[in-house]
Design a protein around this motif. Sequence first.
Motif, mmCIF file in Angstrom:
data_model
loop_
_atom_site.group_PDB
_atom_site.id
_atom_site.type_symbol
_atom_site.label_atom_id
_atom_site.label_comp_id
_atom_site.label_asym_id
_atom_site.label_seq_id
_atom_site.Cartn_x
_atom_site.Cartn_y
_atom_site.Cartn_z
ATOM 1 N N ILE A 70 42.490 6.739 -33.311
ATOM 2 C CA ILE A 70 43.162 7.807 -32.574
ATOM 3 C C ILE A 70 43.073 9.157 -33.281
ATOM 4 C CG2 ILE A 70 44.750 6.320 -31.292
ATOM 5 C CD1 ILE A 70 46.881 7.043 -33.389
ATOM 6 N N ALA A 71 42.658 9.157 -34.524
ATOM 7 C CA ALA A 71 42.507 10.440 -35.227
ATOM 8 C C ALA A 71 41.496 10.264 -36.339
ATOM 9 C CB ALA A 71 43.841 10.893 -35.805
ATOM 10 N N ASP A 72 40.661 11.280 -36.517
ATOM 11 C CA ASP A 72 39.624 11.187 -37.554
ATOM 12 C C ASP A 72 39.315 12.591 -38.047
ATOM 13 O OD1 ASP A 72 37.843 10.131 -39.277
ATOM 14 O OD2 ASP A 72 36.550 9.197 -37.769
ATOM 15 N N SER A 73 38.522 12.629 -39.093
ATOM 16 C CA SER A 73 38.160 13.913 -39.678
ATOM 17 C C SER A 73 36.697 13.870 -40.075
ATOM 18 C CB SER A 73 39.037 14.186 -40.897
ATOM 19 O OG SER A 73 38.466 15.194 -41.688
ATOM 20 N N ASP A 74 36.047 15.034 -40.079
ATOM 21 C CA ASP A 74 34.655 15.101 -40.542
ATOM 22 C C ASP A 74 34.599 15.111 -42.061
ATOM 23 O OD1 ASP A 74 33.874 15.238 -37.961
ATOM 24 O OD2 ASP A 74 33.882 17.433 -37.893
ATOM 25 N N SER A 75 35.711 15.444 -42.661
ATOM 26 C CA SER A 75 35.721 15.588 -44.108
ATOM 27 C C SER A 75 35.451 14.241 -44.777
ATOM 28 C CB SER A 75 37.076 16.115 -44.550
ATOM 29 O OG SER A 75 37.165 16.101 -45.940
ATOM 30 N N PHE A 76 34.819 14.308 -45.938
ATOM 31 C CA PHE A 76 34.500 13.059 -46.630
ATOM 32 C C PHE A 76 35.750 12.424 -47.208
ATOM 33 C CE2 PHE A 76 33.084 10.656 -50.366
ATOM 34 C CZ PHE A 76 32.239 9.768 -49.723
ATOM 35 N N ILE A 77 36.588 13.265 -47.815
ATOM 36 C CA ILE A 77 37.829 12.719 -48.373
ATOM 37 C C ILE A 77 38.894 12.781 -47.293
ATOM 38 C CG2 ILE A 77 39.570 12.950 -50.174
ATOM 39 C CD1 ILE A 77 37.484 13.758 -52.049
ATOM 40 N N ALA A 78 38.942 11.752 -46.508
ATOM 41 C CA ALA A 78 39.904 11.637 -45.417
ATOM 42 C C ALA A 78 39.869 10.194 -44.961
ATOM 43 C CB ALA A 78 39.554 12.558 -44.266
ATOM 44 N N ALA A 79 40.914 9.786 -44.252
ATOM 45 C CA ALA A 79 40.940 8.432 -43.722
ATOM 46 C C ALA A 79 41.411 8.502 -42.282
ATOM 47 C CB ALA A 79 41.872 7.561 -44.552
ATOM 48 N N PRO A 80 40.658 7.890 -41.356
ATOM 49 C CA PRO A 80 41.063 7.933 -39.952
ATOM 50 C C PRO A 80 42.358 7.160 -39.720
ATOM 51 C CG PRO A 80 39.165 6.498 -40.243
ATOM 52 C CD PRO A 80 39.386 7.177 -41.549
ATOM 53 N N VAL A 81 42.984 7.420 -38.571
ATOM 54 C CA VAL A 81 44.238 6.766 -38.221
ATOM 55 C C VAL A 81 43.989 5.916 -36.978
ATOM 56 C CG1 VAL A 81 46.642 7.153 -37.564
ATOM 57 C CG2 VAL A 81 45.508 8.742 -39.117
#
Lengths: 701, 337
Positions: A70-81
């Motif tokens: 339901i949520a994500d990021s293009d950034s490498f240091i990130a974790a989707p939800v």
Amino acid sequence: MFGLFKSGRSGQSGFHGGLTLPGHKLHGEAGRIRPAPLPDKVILPLSQHIGAPTRALVKVGERVLRGQLIADSDSFIAAPVHASISGTVVEIAPCAVPHASGLAAMAIVIESDHADEGLPTPDWPATEDPFSLDAQTLRERVRRAGLVGLGGAAFPSSVKLNPGSSANVNTLILNGIECEPYISCDAALMQEHADAVIAGAELIRRVLGAQECLIGLEDNAPEAAAALRQAINQADYGDIEIRVVPTRYPQGGEKQLIQALTGKEVPREGLPLDIGIVVHNVGTVAAIWRAIRYAQPLISRIVTVNGPGIRQPQNLEVRLGTPVAELIAHCGGYTQTPRLIMGGPMMGFALSSDAVPVVKATNCILVEVAQAEPADTTLPCIRCGECVDVCPANLLPQQLYWQARAKAFDKAQELDLFDCIECGCCAQVCPSNIPLVQYYRYAKTEIYQAEKEKRKADIARNRHEFRQQRLEAEAREKEEARRRKREALKQKKQTPAAAPASAKTTPANDAIAAAIAKAKAEKARRLAQEPASAASAQPDAISAAIAKAQAQKAQRLAADSGKADPAARTDQVAAAIAKARAARTASATAEAAADPVAPGAAAKRKADRASTTTDPVAAAIAKARAAKQAASASGDTAEAVAPAGPAAGKQDAVAAAIAQAKAARKPTPESASKPHAKTPDPVAAAIAKAKAAKAAREKPS
Amino acid sequence: MLRSSPHLPVEARVSRIMLRVCLALIPGILCYSWFFGWGVISNVLIAAGTALLAETLMLLWRKRPLKKHLLDGSALITGLLLGLSIPPYAPWWLLVFGASFALIFGKHLYGGLGYNPFNPAMLGFVVLLIAFPAEMSTWVNPQLELDSPRLSAYTQGRVGLTELDGLTAATPLDHVKTELSRQRTVDEARQSLPPGPIASYAWDWINLAFLLGGLWMLWNRTIRWQIPFGLLGGLGLCAGVFWLADADLHPGLLHHWFSGATMLGAFFIATDPVSASTTPRGRIYYGLGIGILIYLIRSFGGYPDAVAFAVLLMNICVPLIDHYTPTRTYGSGRGQH
């Protein structure tokens, strides 16, 4: 002989200092993991990890299934939800979230349809034999599963599975130490899911290429140790060793754990990786195994609900996003007016209400009994030095306190303020009951703030200096033009027969003047080669403007490529880390809140360190500039991006940032000749510019 | 407003530390008064009473919470230590003056508890020593029968020093120093001293009793080993070296350790945390410095004992010592520990 007298708190094996605290743990049957009832609604903050926040991928009113991204990021240091229940998205808005700051943050609220319907097919396939997968696939799946460090730091796990090509990992350490009182979720997990822990450990060991794997446990969790031993015996993975160490706080801190298990110290400005060690929390390891083996994204975790203020303390398997109030109700409610703390009593933070949700980093909901604020029992510091004896970072807390109190922040930094992990040992033993940790947090925040302002001031100053230089250059040009005009007039007087000519451009048809012009052009050509000489011979304003536009375009392109390049390369890690660092420096204040024992925090502090030690300001400025220039490719600052382009193209993005920063530091007079550059190639443009400038400088003489 | 971590309840224990120090003084006080009589008790009571009164008045004047600070026990200890340092049966006004000076000038004018750079008790002691040298070096002879009427008249300030004729005697430290200055050897000087089990009559027992209290404080971690060991080490080292060089001119290690205020100084006075060095290494240097200064002043200076001067001189050096003896931060510098 002296060692004899050092005994007590500081003389024990392992790390310096520390405390023996009452455990208050849930043991045996009381500590069994029980499933919490499905929540009626979940609140899923977009940022539950260290790194860039995610972006919502769903809309209000949309139906989501359990496990759906339901949520994500293009950034490498990130974790989707992922959605932790099935139901309808009812709100995407700032909500009360568990954070030390107590501020609201963006979250997705899902109302349950009580069907708990999972995705028909998972995002990635379950794998019978995870050991057959290659590292790249594993990392990819770990990332997609939204995994972060579950010990409390919430650093994205996929990043820690990627030590980089140059790193040499000898030892994988699993952190099974819950040194804080009351918390027992990891002990329960190891006891009941020992096989997942062991299998996950072996999987990670292979991904990292580590020779050995140590599992650190404290002697207050004998059942967990026994379960793990049994699991090791049943599996035939070999090289996994269980090390039981005496219970002592804060042994669960990454640096302290490493020292306790291996005797090695992580270098002050380094990461465990620098000494060939990677540390993962046991809960994370089990979750990684589940994500790979059974294709389960991170949608639940084990949470200890404990404390004197709760009726039935227990360990619960909780869907992420479940409001704390629902857990409390499930545990029989409060016994008295509660004081809620997320995490342990030593390093956890107080919650403003029980409406906040459980997030990925929530290992414990501690329900203390609210007490009337006691009368001020704080006495002046009597310099007794007990804090020195218990400090696991081996600092001088008492002197740090004096300096922080006196607002002598530079002196506090000299005393290694930023090596303080805020474990609270000093405050715990202080006979004068001084809230020492609060003073350190205060000092850190003030320093971050000051650095931020300094950075701003530096940018302003640079702009001002640049403008000054531009004005001077313009004045010089005008002066030059006037001089030429005078010369032309003089010549006109001397040779009245000569035809009148524009003073600004070529002198005249006069032979002497022509010779001079020719000589000048010759000289310029010699000095500046093609483009520059062309430029110097091009007095026409219109063509200059065209050249200027072209040059700017070229620089924009260069800047863009400088930004996009590293991210497109195979070695994404370095780039991502560099970006994260830059971003982090930009929002440095937020860090005071982050858990310092966290593995991610080590990386973070590495970045901080650069901005706080010997040449702190310069480093910080450099980083800030790098970040800024990456973001804005126009105006004055874009100037620096062009020369940095080739460097950024290399795989080492950090070097690029430094190069950018360096380039930015000297906005040279060359920039005045910017319009003359014509070539679209940014490198050539930069070289040409420099040369043109040189030519321009040498010409008047 | 939400409080930040740590959240475990913390109890203020300054008063407990101070109480332990008081308890640890008891064997010393008892032993001291066993040999010297009620004059020790009167000294201690007058000095402690004055100290508490001065503390109260200063707190009132400075508008500080009375109960909190009176109960911290620091004023009581200053009074006790001063009372124990001054010769027994001292006139009341001497004690009152010394104790008030210690509290007012030595402590509160610097900002109260925790802010005084000098050991207040020693500051009071030195002021008295310089202002009233005669009264401050008159010690009754512990071997004689107590002549209570004369002594109490002296204590009450009704009669002067001259009335104490025949009741006083030099302390062992003073005696040996005087004899040495008369070209006698150490052995000759010691032969004219009343003997004791270690060094000399009364004083070695008193020092042993204070040592006992000090070891108890070490055991329960009220104080740390660095300062007492540094002090006794520094003093012992100097005494040993000079004794080896010429035993006729320099009394040995035991004479210095078990005479005068050595043990009281090593375990109770030099260990005052407020005015001492705070770093683990710094404390050793601080103790060593005091020990060496005690020896130098006792042997070559103008005073028979020197704990107060040595402590005050090293108090001056504390910021310097602290600055140059930092701890090794985790992960920095040379490898392990």
